[in-house]
Design an enzyme around this catalytic site. Structure first.
Site, PDB file in Angstrom:
ATOM      1  CG  ASP A 274      -1.978  -1.060   0.962  1.00 20.46           C
ATOM      2  OD1 ASP A 274      -2.758  -1.768   0.204  1.00 20.46           O
ATOM      3  OD2 ASP A 274      -1.653  -2.017   2.350  1.00 20.46           O
TER       4      ASP A 274
ATOM      5  CE  LYS B 272       3.277  -2.605  -4.571  1.00 21.95           C
ATOM      6  NZ  LYS B 272       2.382  -2.189  -3.513  1.00 21.95           N
TER       7      LYS B 272
ATOM      8  CG  HIS C  46      -1.807  -2.589  -9.799  1.00 21.00           C
ATOM      9  ND1 HIS C  46      -0.814  -3.542 -10.160  1.00 21.00           N
ATOM     10  CD2 HIS C  46      -2.408  -2.249 -11.088  1.00 21.00           C
ATOM     11  CE1 HIS C  46      -0.698  -3.892 -11.343  1.00 21.00           C
ATOM     12  NE2 HIS C  46      -1.338  -3.569 -11.736  1.00 21.00           N
TER      13      HIS C  46
ATOM     14  CD  GLN D 165       1.359  -9.501  -2.227  1.00 23.25           C
ATOM     15  OE1 GLN D 165       2.562 -10.499  -2.902  1.00 23.25           O
ATOM     16  NE2 GLN D 165      -0.355 -10.875  -2.035  1.00 23.25           N
TER      17      GLN D 165
ATOM     18  CG  LEU E  48       0.637   8.894   0.492  1.00 18.60           C
ATOM     19  CD1 LEU E  48       0.581   7.862   1.251  1.00 18.60           C
ATOM     20  CD2 LEU E  48      -0.620   9.808   0.504  1.00 18.60           C
TER      21      LEU E  48
END
Length: 426
Positions: free
Chosen positions: A13, A16, A41, A218, A325
């Protein structure tokens, strides 16, 4: 020749999809090398949001994609995904599926549910899609590969053999070989034109100096060997899985970009040394929209953990970091970065192999002043507040890896590239 790998370098998470989508626009083909429809995704293409589980995201850009031999492929799920794309006007003619990829069938899903129920309180928390049992069959040498699946006679013979064998191990198994064969032989006819020797196909692509992007699934902390075992997946999602999962040699790989958040998240059970709770956890979770895409379950959140990312760097030979982020941390007065753990009075810089020991570690932190300025519109590193620049620089120092790009929001234009891995040499 240019081979670039994108890998999630925490627990998944990390974002990607966004980075892969960005780099796929420069690639000639995109390859997925591990996992199955347990990993997905989300891609925004032409103003629409698409959720994929099996097909690489390059289907929206190059159209030329490879599903490698390291994958486990549910034929029914694959055809549903192809239809989903075709209905949206996306051409899927240039999908190449390895003839050595494992085929995931209904009895794998049934066994997955049976085993989780038998584990009781020790259940791993699988996705229930049969991924683990399919990989078990691969290594137990009773799996059915794509090359067998598209040959009706061989598929029928091997299917009956394996289900007969499985029913001796699992007396309550309800799978019916004749019923599965009649349904899945029709799927095989549709899938057959996509199947080829993808190792040879990729070798030819590199000989032709094509740009190849390898798309991880993942996160590397879910790696079957080096992740937080047993709370892991059943494959090698890091760059360490590319050679075996795509049938190419390691010298084809020029760059490995590790995708990490500016903090850390985790879904489900398992040790999480830097985990936060209370108001600060809620603030980060809400700002980062940290809820499961499908389940809507709140993700666990914590401070950035350099021990985790260094583990990923070592196992995947990361050449650069994409820090995602960063904007989520705006407004937090003091930020913490975990640089090491303490275990039994000793400072350590790697994850203990045993999860029981990882659950006992004490994270060791350095503190940095945060920033309050809105950074969502910056277009360069230099435009960031000094404290945000210092935060990025300290992460690069702690993980011994340069920052290739960072993001300050969800839009593509909010990704600031410091080094273009397809064009700028290391």
């Amino acid at each position: 020749m240019a081979g670039v790998v994108v890998v999630g370098s925490q627990w998944g998470d990390e974002g990607k999809g966004k980075v892969t989508d960005y780099l796929a626009q420069q690639a000639d083909l995109v390859v997925r090398y591990s996992g199955g429809n347990n990993a997905g995704h989300t891609i925004v293409y032409d103003g629409k949001k698409f959720a994929l589980r099996l097909i690489p995201s390059g289907i929206f850009t190059t159209g030329e994609v490879v599903m490698g031999n390291g994958m486990v492929i549910n034929p029914k799920a694959l055809l549903e995904e192809i239809k989903y794309l075709n209905d949206a006007g996306i051409n899927t003619d240039k999908i190449h599926i390895s003839d050595r990829a494992q085929v995931l069938l209904p009895y794998h899903i049934e066994i997955d549910a049976m085993e989780e129920a038998l584990r009781g309180d020790a259940a791993i928390g699988t996705t229930g899609r049969g991924i683990g049992p399919c990989y078990v069959d691969k290594y137990d040498r009773v799996g059915i590969r794509m090359g067998d699946f598209i040959n009706e006679e061989r598929f029928n013979k091997k299917l009956h053999q394996v289900i007969s064998f499985k029913k001796k191990l699992y007396p309550d198994l309800k799978a019916d070989a004749d019923q599965i064969f009649e349904e899945y032989k029709e799927y095989a006819k549709v899938i057959k034109p996509y199947v080829c020797d993808t190792g040879e196909f990729l070798d030819e692509a590199f000989e032709a100096n094509k740009k190849v992007l390898f798309e991880g699934a993942q996160g590397t902390m879910l790696d079957i060997d080096y992740g937080t075992y047993p709370y892991v997946t059943s494959s090698n999602p890091g760059a360490n899985g590319v050679s075996s999962g795509a049938s190419i040699g390691p010298l084809y790989l020029d760059d490995v970009v590790g995708i990490v958040k500016a903090y850390t998240t985790r879904v489900g059970a398992g040790a999480f040394p830097t985990e936060l709770d209370g108001d600060l956890a809620h603030q980060i979770r809400e700002a980062g929209h940290e809820y499961g895409t499908v389940t809507k379950r709140p993700r666990r959140v914590g401070w950035f953990d350099a021990v985790v990312v260094n583990q990923s760097r070592r196992m995947s030979s990361l050449t650069g970091i994409s820090l995602m982020l960063l904007d989520v941390l705006t407004g937090i007065p003091t930020l913490k970065l975990c640089y090491a753990y303490k275990l039994d009075g000793k400072e350590i810089h790697s994850l203990p192999a045993c999860v029981e020991d990882l659950e006992r570690v004490e994270p060791l932190y350095i503190e940095l002043p945060g920033w309050s300025e809105d950074i969502s519109n910056v277009t360069s590193f230099e435009e960031l507040p000094v404290n945000a620049q210092n935060y990025i620089d300290k992460i690069s120092e702690l993980v011994h890896c340069p920052i290739d790009m960072f993001s300050v929001g969800p839009d593509r234009k909010q990704t600031i590239v410091l080094r273009n891995v397809f064009e700028d040499k290391k």
